[in-house]
Write a protein that holds these residues in place. Structure first.
Motif, PDB file in Angstrom:
ATOM      1  N   ASP A 276       5.208  -1.334  -5.668  1.00 36.48           N
ATOM      2  CA  ASP A 276       4.824  -0.795  -6.970  1.00 36.48           C
ATOM      3  C   ASP A 276       3.532  -1.436  -7.486  1.00 36.48           C
ATOM      4  O   ASP A 276       3.272  -1.444  -8.688  1.00 36.48           O
ATOM      5  CB  ASP A 276       5.943  -1.005  -7.986  1.00 36.48           C
ATOM      6  N   ALA A 277       2.711  -1.931  -6.592  1.00 36.88           N
ATOM      7  CA  ALA A 277       1.494  -2.633  -7.006  1.00 36.88           C
ATOM      8  C   ALA A 277       0.532  -1.738  -7.771  1.00 36.88           C
ATOM      9  O   ALA A 277      -0.092  -2.172  -8.753  1.00 36.88           O
ATOM     10  CB  ALA A 277       0.793  -3.221  -5.779  1.00 36.88           C
ATOM     11  N   ASN A 278       0.400  -0.489  -7.367  1.00 39.38           N
ATOM     12  CA  ASN A 278      -0.502   0.421  -8.091  1.00 39.38           C
ATOM     13  C   ASN A 278      -0.028   0.648  -9.517  1.00 39.38           C
ATOM     14  O   ASN A 278      -0.840   0.651 -10.454  1.00 39.38           O
ATOM     15  CB  ASN A 278      -0.611   1.758  -7.346  1.00 39.38           C
ATOM     16  N   GLU A 279       1.267   0.800  -9.686  1.00 36.99           N
ATOM     17  CA  GLU A 279       1.827   0.973 -11.033  1.00 36.99           C
ATOM     18  C   GLU A 279       1.555  -0.260 -11.889  1.00 36.99           C
ATOM     19  O   GLU A 279       1.165  -0.142 -13.060  1.00 36.99           O
ATOM     20  CB  GLU A 279       3.332   1.225 -10.928  1.00 36.99           C
ATOM     21  N   ALA A 280       1.740  -1.430 -11.294  1.00 39.23           N
ATOM     22  CA  ALA A 280       1.502  -2.669 -12.033  1.00 39.23           C
ATOM     23  C   ALA A 280       0.039  -2.799 -12.431  1.00 39.23           C
ATOM     24  O   ALA A 280      -0.284  -3.160 -13.576  1.00 39.23           O
ATOM     25  CB  ALA A 280       1.925  -3.872 -11.187  1.00 39.23           C
ATOM     26  N   ALA A 281      -0.870  -2.496 -11.516  1.00 38.93           N
ATOM     27  CA  ALA A 281      -2.297  -2.614 -11.809  1.00 38.93           C
ATOM     28  C   ALA A 281      -2.715  -1.629 -12.900  1.00 38.93           C
ATOM     29  O   ALA A 281      -3.488  -1.976 -13.807  1.00 38.93           O
ATOM     30  CB  ALA A 281      -3.113  -2.388 -10.542  1.00 38.93           C
TER      31      ALA A 281
ATOM     32  N   VAL B 271      -3.572  -7.277  -4.925  1.00 39.43           N
ATOM     33  CA  VAL B 271      -5.026  -7.491  -4.944  1.00 39.43           C
ATOM     34  C   VAL B 271      -5.754  -6.200  -4.591  1.00 39.43           C
ATOM     35  O   VAL B 271      -6.765  -5.849  -5.217  1.00 39.43           O
ATOM     36  CB  VAL B 271      -5.418  -8.636  -3.990  1.00 39.43           C
ATOM     37  N   ARG B 272      -5.250  -5.442  -3.630  1.00 39.84           N
ATOM     38  CA  ARG B 272      -5.878  -4.159  -3.289  1.00 39.84           C
ATOM     39  C   ARG B 272      -5.772  -3.164  -4.440  1.00 39.84           C
ATOM     40  O   ARG B 272      -6.736  -2.473  -4.769  1.00 39.84           O
ATOM     41  CB  ARG B 272      -5.238  -3.595  -2.025  1.00 39.84           C
ATOM     42  N   ALA B 273      -4.608  -3.109  -5.068  1.00 39.48           N
ATOM     43  CA  ALA B 273      -4.437  -2.204  -6.205  1.00 39.48           C
ATOM     44  C   ALA B 273      -5.324  -2.632  -7.366  1.00 39.48           C
ATOM     45  O   ALA B 273      -5.910  -1.790  -8.067  1.00 39.48           O
ATOM     46  CB  ALA B 273      -2.971  -2.180  -6.626  1.00 39.48           C
ATOM     47  N   HIS B 274      -5.433  -3.908  -7.577  1.00 41.11           N
ATOM     48  CA  HIS B 274      -6.263  -4.433  -8.661  1.00 41.11           C
ATOM     49  C   HIS B 274      -7.718  -4.028  -8.479  1.00 41.11           C
ATOM     50  O   HIS B 274      -8.379  -3.607  -9.435  1.00 41.11           O
ATOM     51  CB  HIS B 274      -6.142  -5.960  -8.681  1.00 41.11           C
TER      52      HIS B 274
ATOM     53  N   ASP C 213     -11.319  -7.402   1.024  1.00 40.53           N
ATOM     54  CA  ASP C 213     -10.695  -7.175  -0.286  1.00 40.53           C
ATOM     55  C   ASP C 213     -10.348  -8.487  -0.982  1.00 40.53           C
ATOM     56  O   ASP C 213     -10.109  -8.504  -2.192  1.00 40.53           O
ATOM     57  CB  ASP C 213      -9.420  -6.326  -0.142  1.00 40.53           C
ATOM     58  N   ALA C 214     -10.297  -9.587  -0.238  1.00 38.28           N
ATOM     59  CA  ALA C 214      -9.990 -10.886  -0.851  1.00 38.28           C
ATOM     60  C   ALA C 214     -11.195 -11.483  -1.563  1.00 38.28           C
ATOM     61  O   ALA C 214     -11.037 -12.413  -2.360  1.00 38.28           O
ATOM     62  CB  ALA C 214      -9.504 -11.863   0.214  1.00 38.28           C
TER      63      ALA C 214
END
Length: 391
Positions: free
Chosen positions: A225-230, A254-257, A283-284
């Motif tokens: 759910d990283a995209n939702e969080a970002a 980090v990618r979603a961010h 991406d890092a």
């Protein structure tokens, strides 16, 4: 020389039984299991050190470099004669990063293998689960890969840590953000014991350092759910985001961010290991990380030069994770030396407490009977091109 005040400033399961003997010296023969409840005779045979860790599962790649650093330091010590002529052997059991299996492994290592100590347990829940048993068995644990304040709330007679707490790391991060006028902070936290236990401390630190909380959002342990969080955090318009996570969700977030927010991301030391940087690739770049030890790439102190020479000898990369494992094993080795060749668990505890100002070559720890937490050093490093950290 880097000297550190010892007082924290932030104030299925077949695999579980599969035993892997990780021998410190290449070519050594495998050690047969001792009878139940056996203790090796003082001053005779190899010195057995137990290690319960994730050799399989999602966390295994993240912990493998730590293991390699530990093993290199022990192999180096053995090549120089060990402890009074006795070799040090690591007896490793796979716990799959499951606290229940960690406890089962500790019991086997104690009651069947007769180890003198445990080295390098990873995970807050794992360490918390072990603490009562360590006291019951009078079994020392040296070096843990969690900075949770919960394990430092009161001194445990058999636990010795070598790294700053998460409280120390958070203070350093928030002060840095305030200094660069990025004091409106969003928080993405892993939705497990690790993240939930730290969230109140994060909120308290933000308030105490004069920053403000833009908002928080939970992040699933697998990061799905990283995209939702970002997106949710982006709506709060933070000037920076503090990521409280470890392992797979770090990569996903980090990618979603990068896709949804244009502000800096800061994370704890546990969140930016070698495997994570490799998975993220470019991406890092720009990720700011709290580091709880000296730079592995700058040979400005003797300890770092020793580490670099060890990695060259063992054909391993130079990085923070391997350096962390290497340093922790070096602390253990000094404790064993202080305990003497007839080491027992009791003499190892006494040896660790007697180390005082332990200087490993330009980097110092502080241990005493009143203090089992050897360092509170924290620095901030930023990932540059090619995954290389720059201070």
């Amino acid at each position: 020389m880097m000297n550190h005040d010892a007082t924290p400033t932030g104030h299925g399961l077949p695999l579980a039984r599969r035993r892997s003997l990780v021998l410190a010296l290449a070519g050594s023969a495998a050690l047969a299991a001792l009878p139940a409840g056996a203790q090796p005779a003082a001053g005779k045979g190899d010195i057995l050190i137990g290690r319960s860790t994730a050799l399989t599962g999602g966390m295994a790649p993240f912990l493998a470099p730590l293991h390699e650093g530990q093993e290199a330091a022990i192999a180096d010590a053995n090549a120089k004669g060990g402890i009074g002529g006795r070799k040090i052997r690591l007896v490793s059991l796979d716990d799959g990063f499951d606290p229940r299996r960690t406890l089962e492994n500790a019991k086997q290592l104690n009651e069947k293998d007769g180890v003198q100590a445990l080295l390098g347990v990873s995970g807050t829940s794992q360490v918390m689960t072990l603490l009562p048993y360590l006291a019951q068995a009078k079994l020392p644990l040296i070096g843990v890969y969690t900075g949770s304040p919960a394990i430092r709330a009161q001194q445990h007679p058999y636990l010795f840590t070598t790294r700053a707490s998460y409280a120390d790391e958070l203070v350093k991060i928030v002060r840095n953000l305030v200094a660069v006028q990025s004091s409106r902070i969003g928080v993405a936290f892993e939705n497990n014991d690790f993240g939930k236990l730290l969230l109140p401390l994060v909120e308290k630190t933000i308030a105490a350092e004069g920053a403000s909380l833009a908002g928080t959002h939970a992040l699933a342990a697998a990061g799905e759910d990283a995209n939702e969080a970002a997106k949710a955090l982006a709506a709060q318009r933070p000037q920076a985001v503090l990521l409280i996570a470890a392992g797979p969700p770090v990569v996903a977030y980090v990618r979603a961010h990068r896709a949804h927010l244009g502000v800096p991301v800061y994370t704890l030391s546990l969140g930016a290991g070698t495997a994570m940087l490799k998975a993220l690739g470019e991406d890092a770049r720009g990720l700011a990380v709290a580091r709880t030890g000296p730079s592995p790439s700058k040979p400005t102190i003797q300890l770092t030069r020793d580490f670099q020479a060890s990695m060259k000898h063992h054909d391993k990369p130079v990085d923070y994770d391997r350096y962390t494992g290497y340093m922790d094993a070096r602390v253990l080795i000094e404790g064993l030396r202080a305990a003497g060749p007839g080491v027992t668990r009791a003499s190892l505890v006494q040896g660790m407490e007697s180390l005082g100002n332990l200087d490993l070559g330009g980097y110092a720890y502080q241990f005493s009977p009143q203090n089992h937490h050897g360092s509170n050093f924290v620095d901030i490093a930023v990932v540059g091109s090619g995954g290389v950290f720059r201070q």
